[in-house]
Design a protein around this motif. Structure first.
Motif, short mmCIF file in Angstrom:
data_model
loop_
_atom_site.label_atom_id
_atom_site.label_comp_id
_atom_site.label_asym_id
_atom_site.label_seq_id
_atom_site.Cartn_x
_atom_site.Cartn_y
_atom_site.Cartn_z
N ARG A 8 0.88 -1.19 0.02
CA ARG A 8 0.18 0.08 0.02
C ARG A 8 0.85 1.17 -0.17
NH1 ARG A 8 -4.04 -0.57 4.91
NH2 ARG A 8 -2.52 -2.12 5.45
N VAL A 9 0.28 2.10 -1.10
CA VAL A 9 1.43 3.21 -1.00
C VAL A 9 0.51 4.46 -0.93
CG1 VAL A 9 2.95 4.61 -2.57
CG2 VAL A 9 3.13 2.00 -2.25
N LYS A 10 0.82 5.57 -0.23
CA LYS A 10 0.20 6.89 -0.27
C LYS A 10 1.08 8.08 -0.93
CE LYS A 10 -2.90 9.44 2.80
NZ LYS A 10 -3.20 9.62 4.20
N VAL A 11 0.54 8.52 -2.09
CA VAL A 11 1.25 9.50 -2.79
C VAL A 11 0.32 10.45 -3.55
CG1 VAL A 11 2.53 9.96 -4.85
CG2 VAL A 11 2.87 7.81 -3.57
N PRO A 12 0.43 11.70 -3.22
CA PRO A 12 -0.43 12.77 -3.60
C PRO A 12 -0.62 12.66 -5.08
CG PRO A 12 1.25 13.91 -2.47
CD PRO A 12 1.48 12.46 -2.62
N LYS A 13 -1.99 12.93 -5.61
CA LYS A 13 -2.29 12.79 -7.22
C LYS A 13 -1.41 13.74 -8.01
CE LYS A 13 -6.41 9.91 -7.11
NZ LYS A 13 -6.67 9.79 -5.80
N SER A 14 -1.15 14.87 -7.37
CA SER A 14 -0.65 15.84 -8.12
C SER A 14 0.18 16.77 -7.27
CB SER A 14 -1.72 16.65 -8.83
OG SER A 14 -2.41 17.71 -7.81
N ALA A 15 1.25 17.36 -7.76
CA ALA A 15 2.17 18.17 -7.14
C ALA A 15 2.66 19.25 -7.91
CB ALA A 15 3.16 17.41 -6.75
N ALA A 16 3.09 20.39 -7.30
CA ALA A 16 3.91 21.52 -8.18
C ALA A 16 5.04 21.03 -8.67
CB ALA A 16 3.95 22.68 -7.28
N ALA A 17 5.52 21.36 -9.82
CA ALA A 17 6.68 20.93 -10.35
C ALA A 17 7.93 21.41 -9.57
CB ALA A 17 7.03 21.46 -11.79
N GLY A 18 8.84 20.43 -9.24
CA GLY A 18 10.10 20.85 -8.52
C GLY A 18 9.67 20.86 -6.81
N SER A 19 8.48 20.27 -6.62
CA SER A 19 8.19 20.62 -4.92
C SER A 19 8.38 19.24 -4.31
CB SER A 19 6.56 20.97 -4.93
OG SER A 19 5.98 19.96 -5.36
N ALA A 20 8.53 19.24 -3.05
CA ALA A 20 8.59 17.84 -2.09
C ALA A 20 7.56 17.29 -1.83
CB ALA A 20 9.70 18.35 -0.94
N ILE A 21 7.39 16.20 -1.96
CA ILE A 21 5.94 15.32 -1.55
C ILE A 21 6.43 14.42 -0.41
CG2 ILE A 21 4.69 15.90 -3.42
CD1 ILE A 21 5.22 12.99 -4.37
N THR A 22 5.54 14.15 0.48
CA THR A 22 5.92 13.16 1.56
C THR A 22 5.13 11.68 0.88
OG1 THR A 22 5.94 14.47 3.06
CG2 THR A 22 5.41 12.36 3.83
N ILE A 23 5.73 10.62 1.03
CA ILE A 23 5.43 9.45 0.51
C ILE A 23 5.12 8.47 1.91
CG2 ILE A 23 5.99 7.24 -0.92
CD1 ILE A 23 7.24 9.34 -2.89
N LYS A 24 4.33 7.63 1.97
CA LYS A 24 4.01 6.70 2.93
C LYS A 24 3.93 5.57 2.35
CE LYS A 24 2.36 9.94 6.21
NZ LYS A 24 1.00 10.43 6.94
N THR A 25 4.68 4.56 2.64
CA THR A 25 4.46 2.98 2.29
C THR A 25 4.16 1.90 3.25
OG1 THR A 25 6.70 2.22 2.19
CG2 THR A 25 5.94 3.82 0.39
N LEU A 26 3.56 1.01 3.01
CA LEU A 26 3.31 0.04 4.13
C LEU A 26 2.92 -1.46 2.98
CD1 LEU A 26 2.41 -0.03 7.14
CD2 LEU A 26 0.42 -0.92 6.19
N ILE A 27 3.67 -2.63 3.47
CA ILE A 27 3.28 -3.81 2.99
C ILE A 27 3.44 -4.76 3.85
CG2 ILE A 27 6.08 -4.19 2.63
CD1 ILE A 27 5.22 -5.81 0.07
N SER A 28 2.13 -5.41 3.65
CA SER A 28 1.81 -6.58 4.67
C SER A 28 2.85 -7.71 4.64
CB SER A 28 0.24 -6.94 4.46
OG SER A 28 0.08 -7.33 3.21
N HIS A 29 3.30 -7.75 5.66
CA HIS A 29 4.47 -9.05 5.77
C HIS A 29 4.76 -9.43 7.25
CE1 HIS A 29 8.02 -11.31 4.61
NE2 HIS A 29 7.74 -11.06 3.54
N LYS A 30 4.79 -10.62 7.39
CA LYS A 30 5.08 -11.15 8.76
C LYS A 30 6.42 -10.74 9.35
CE LYS A 30 5.72 -15.69 7.30
NZ LYS A 30 5.76 -16.99 7.72
N MET A 31 7.52 -10.37 8.22
CA MET A 31 8.77 -10.17 8.80
C MET A 31 9.50 -11.14 9.99
SD MET A 31 9.90 -7.82 6.91
CE MET A 31 11.31 -6.66 7.69
N PRO A 83 9.99 16.76 -10.28
CA PRO A 83 10.46 17.49 -11.05
C PRO A 83 9.67 17.61 -12.53
CG PRO A 83 12.08 15.51 -11.47
CD PRO A 83 10.96 15.26 -10.04
N GLU A 84 8.88 16.44 -12.71
CA GLU A 84 7.90 16.63 -13.81
C GLU A 84 6.97 15.70 -13.53
OE1 GLU A 84 11.33 15.54 -15.17
OE2 GLU A 84 11.03 13.45 -14.80
N ALA A 85 5.98 15.53 -14.36
CA ALA A 85 4.96 14.52 -14.06
C ALA A 85 5.58 12.98 -14.66
CB ALA A 85 3.71 14.90 -15.16
#
Lengths: 109, 138
Positions: A8-31, A83-85
């Motif tokens: 599962r990944v959470k990423v904004p659908k759109s962003a301004a060019a060159g801007s920073a976005i925060t990404i959150k990821t999770l994967i179900s795994h017993k580790m 930096p770009e789409a």
């Protein structure tokens, strides 16, 4: 472990060019750490995600080497520059050779 | 000197705990750190490690590291059976040299973050985390 793994990944659908976005990821795994023992006292063999990578249009954002001390259902949060789409590609590498991936597109605007 | 039953049991348990614990730490933290730094000197400061002071459950302890200008950050749990925890390698599109994850801690211990800077130097930060229930299972 090839069953029941769901990234599962959470990423904004759109962003301004060159801007920073925060990404959150999770994967179900017993580790499974390789430290635990079952009822008979046998060591349960290690089975973990040992590497996670994130790239954007083929360029590396982060490359994480993980050890058994990462919690069940590994969670990572980090910042990326857009930096770009294009597409973020997330890849998880399992000890058993399985590779799980997810892809998210980001638009500029 | 007479021991009551209760005292004898308490002593026995204490002895077992003492004899078991040091062995589990045997896999050397120093070796893991040297493997990352190549034996270079590690200075203090320049990296921020955010971890809870008290973690009730050692199975999932949230941590955050940040080191502006770093190319890689390694987390080491000095009291775990295997000290290595995670290594973040930042790519060209990383907006900030910071990341958050959740880790397992076997017990109360020092957690160390070591960052490799772009100029090849190393810096570290240490944080003590008290763990109520360890996260390594049997």
């Amino acid at each position: 472990m090839a069953s029941g793994v769901k990234p599962r990944v959470k990423v904004p659908k759109s962003a301004a060019a060159g801007s920073a976005i925060t990404i959150k990821t999770l994967i179900s795994h017993k580790m499974e750490s390789g430290q635990r023992k079952d009822k008979e006292g046998n060591v349960i063999p290690r089975s973990i995600i040992n590497r996670f990578t994130c790239t954007f249009n083929g360029k590396s954002v982060i490359d994480i080497k993980t050890e058994p001390a990462i919690s069940t259902n590994p969670y990572f949060q980090f910042d990326a520059t857009v930096p770009e789409a294009g597409d973020f590609v997330f890849t998880w590498y399992d000890d058993d050779g399985s590779v799980y991936d997810a892809k998210k597109s980001v638009a500029i605007g | 000197m007479d021991f009551s039953r209760r005292e004898t049991i308490a002593l026995g348990l204490g002895a077992v705990a003492l004899s078991v614990m040091p062995f589990r730490v045997a896999a050397s933290t120093e070796e893991v750190i040297a493997g990352f730094t190549g034996g270079a000197d590690v200075a203090d400061g320049g990296v921020t490690l955010t971890a809870p002071e008290i973690a009730e459950n050692g199975n999932t302890v949230p941590i955050t590291v940040a080191a502006p200008g770093a190319v890689a950050i390694m987390i080491v749990a000095t009291g775990n059976p295997e000290p290595g925890v995670v290594t973040f390698n930042f790519g060209e599109l990383a907006a900030s040299q910071s990341a958050a994850t959740r880790i397992r801690l076997a017990g109360t211990q020092d957690v160390v973050a070591i960052a490799k800077m772009a100029d090849g130097s190393f810096v570290r930060a240490t944080s003590v985390v008290k763990v109520t229930i360890g996260g390594c299972g049997g």
